[in-house]
Design a protein around this motif. Structure first.
Motif, PDB file in Angstrom:
ATOM      1  N   ALA A  31       0.924  -1.311   0.022  1.00 16.72           N
ATOM      2  CA  ALA A  31      -0.097   0.104   0.072  1.00 16.72           C
ATOM      3  C   ALA A  31       0.923   1.238   0.136  1.00 16.72           C
ATOM      4  O   ALA A  31       0.640   2.231  -0.729  1.00 16.72           O
ATOM      5  N   THR A  32       1.958   1.171   0.829  1.00 16.41           N
ATOM      6  CA  THR A  32       2.916   2.409   0.867  1.00 16.41           C
ATOM      7  C   THR A  32       3.618   2.567  -0.828  1.00 16.41           C
ATOM      8  O   THR A  32       3.745   3.740  -1.077  1.00 16.41           O
ATOM      9  N   GLY A  33       3.831   1.497  -1.258  1.00 18.83           N
ATOM     10  CA  GLY A  33       4.105   1.461  -2.663  1.00 18.83           C
ATOM     11  C   GLY A  33       5.831   1.869  -2.951  1.00 18.83           C
ATOM     12  O   GLY A  33       6.050   2.434  -4.049  1.00 18.83           O
ATOM     13  N   VAL A  34       6.535   1.722  -1.847  1.00 22.01           N
ATOM     14  CA  VAL A  34       7.909   2.277  -2.183  1.00 22.01           C
ATOM     15  C   VAL A  34       8.729   1.213  -2.493  1.00 22.01           C
ATOM     16  O   VAL A  34       9.648   1.399  -3.470  1.00 22.01           O
ATOM     17  N   ASP A  35       8.753   0.045  -2.169  1.00 26.52           N
ATOM     18  CA  ASP A  35       9.708  -1.144  -2.328  1.00 26.52           C
ATOM     19  C   ASP A  35       9.128  -1.764  -3.984  1.00 26.52           C
ATOM     20  O   ASP A  35       8.240  -2.037  -3.927  1.00 26.52           O
ATOM     21  N   ALA A 141       9.313   4.059   8.416  1.00 23.10           N
ATOM     22  CA  ALA A 141       8.389   2.890   7.949  1.00 23.10           C
ATOM     23  C   ALA A 141       7.254   2.893   8.965  1.00 23.10           C
ATOM     24  O   ALA A 141       6.128   2.652   8.581  1.00 23.10           O
ATOM     25  N   VAL A 142       7.451   3.095  10.037  1.00 27.62           N
ATOM     26  CA  VAL A 142       6.526   3.190  11.201  1.00 27.62           C
ATOM     27  C   VAL A 142       5.408   3.958  11.174  1.00 27.62           C
ATOM     28  O   VAL A 142       4.295   4.251  11.192  1.00 27.62           O
ATOM     29  N   ASP A 143       6.045   5.233  10.647  1.00 22.40           N
ATOM     30  CA  ASP A 143       5.063   6.516  10.347  1.00 22.40           C
ATOM     31  C   ASP A 143       4.252   6.160   9.306  1.00 22.40           C
ATOM     32  O   ASP A 143       3.018   6.607   9.328  1.00 22.40           O
ATOM     33  N   THR A 144       4.901   5.719   8.273  1.00 27.41           N
ATOM     34  CA  THR A 144       3.855   5.310   6.702  1.00 27.41           C
ATOM     35  C   THR A 144       2.792   4.377   7.384  1.00 27.41           C
ATOM     36  O   THR A 144       2.007   4.179   6.519  1.00 27.41           O
ATOM     37  N   GLY A 198      -2.923  14.761   8.180  1.00 25.82           N
ATOM     38  CA  GLY A 198      -4.017  14.085   8.296  1.00 25.82           C
ATOM     39  C   GLY A 198      -5.222  14.956   8.999  1.00 25.82           C
ATOM     40  O   GLY A 198      -5.272  15.898   9.163  1.00 25.82           O
ATOM     41  N   PRO A 199      -6.520  14.066   8.504  1.00 29.18           N
ATOM     42  CA  PRO A 199      -6.646  12.790   7.881  1.00 29.18           C
ATOM     43  C   PRO A 199      -6.461  12.725   6.399  1.00 29.18           C
ATOM     44  O   PRO A 199      -7.083  13.767   5.834  1.00 29.18           O
ATOM     45  N   ILE A 200      -5.761  12.007   5.716  1.00 27.41           N
ATOM     46  CA  ILE A 200      -5.496  11.908   4.227  1.00 27.41           C
ATOM     47  C   ILE A 200      -5.764  10.243   3.775  1.00 27.41           C
ATOM     48  O   ILE A 200      -5.500   9.391   4.695  1.00 27.41           O
ATOM     49  N   VAL A 201      -6.193  10.261   2.630  1.00 21.46           N
ATOM     50  CA  VAL A 201      -6.388   8.938   1.741  1.00 21.46           C
ATOM     51  C   VAL A 201      -5.039   8.886   1.179  1.00 21.46           C
ATOM     52  O   VAL A 201      -5.081   9.764   0.179  1.00 21.46           O
ATOM     53  N   TYR A 202      -4.333   7.792   1.317  1.00 19.59           N
ATOM     54  CA  TYR A 202      -3.042   7.635   0.550  1.00 19.59           C
ATOM     55  C   TYR A 202      -3.223   6.340  -0.165  1.00 19.59           C
ATOM     56  O   TYR A 202      -3.376   5.117   0.531  1.00 19.59           O
ATOM     57  N   GLU A 203      -3.566   6.266  -1.362  1.00 21.21           N
ATOM     58  CA  GLU A 203      -3.930   5.380  -2.399  1.00 21.21           C
ATOM     59  C   GLU A 203      -3.006   5.229  -3.602  1.00 21.21           C
ATOM     60  O   GLU A 203      -3.097   6.190  -4.263  1.00 21.21           O
TER      61      GLU A 203
END
Length: 216
Positions: A31-35, A141-144, A198-203
């Motif tokens: 979902a984070t999409g970095v790796d 990573a804990v933040d994301t 926030g709040p945000i929708v991260y997609e």
């Protein structure tokens, strides 16, 4: 926007993100999409072979982990077919910070210390290319994970002592850039050196490397 409304469509799939199961942990990173896909497989294979130390699921072979990663990526992309405006805005804001001389690290580090090490490396590269670096910001990573789970992203910030800026100046600039991109920024105490968006929708549709040629 309440907590449920700020959760992305990936929660509607067969493999929703969570922080307590192996599949949920993989889904968080997708979902984070970095790796990249290969980085996901590599990172989770070792955990899968010693699952009892981390998650309730039974141990999995490397091939089983690889297959699960591909299933989760497919499931994610079935739910998320387009980037959300706030995900685009957040990534654009980070790029704008580089232009403003603020080095950033987003989701690539596992903790604050590693994030700061990554930032130092990036800062050196920017300076070598003639960029005037004034400060930094980061979300590890804990933040994301928190951003994916609850729609809230904490961003730390600070300075490079030799640059002459103060932490307050960098904090104000980071918050201003986020707001300029239309993101909701909460008031913060400068002593905390943490800004909450926030709040945000991260997609984001997952754009990693090609999936393995294997059946479902």
């Amino acid at each position: 926007m309440d907590g449920q409304a700020s959760r992305g469509g990936y929660f509607n799939g067969a493999f929703p993100p969570d922080t307590v199961t192996f599949a949920g942990a993989i889904a968080l990173k997708v979902a984070t999409g970095v790796d990249t896909r290969d980085a996901l497989v590599s990172g989770f294979v070792e955990i899968g072979q010693d699952m009892g130390a981390y998650f309730p699921e039974p141990d999995m072979s490397a091939a089983e982990v690889e297959h699960l990663v591909d299933l989760i990526i497919r499931d994610h992309n079935a739910q998320v077919t387009a980037a959300s405006p706030q995900a685009i805005a957040l990534l654009d804001a980070f790029h704008a910070m580089t232009v403003a001389g603020i080095v950033y690290s987003f989701a690539e580090a596992g903790d604050t210390q590693t994030a700061l090490e990554d930032i130092s490396d990036s800062a050196r590269e920017l300076v070598e290319h003639g960029v005037a670096v004034r400060g930094y910001c980061f979300a590890h990573a804990v933040d994301t994970d928190e951003m994916i789970m609850n729609g809230q992203l904490a961003i730390g910030y600070g300075i490079f002592a030799e640059a002459g800026s103060t932490p307050d100046e960098i904090g104000r600039d980071v918050a201003a850039i986020l707001r300029e991109h239309g993101l909701p920024v909460r008031p913060h105490l400068s002593s905390d050196q943490r800004i909450v968006v926030g709040p945000i929708v991260y997609e984001l549709p997952y754009q990693g490397m090609e999936l393995a040629e294997s059946g479902d």
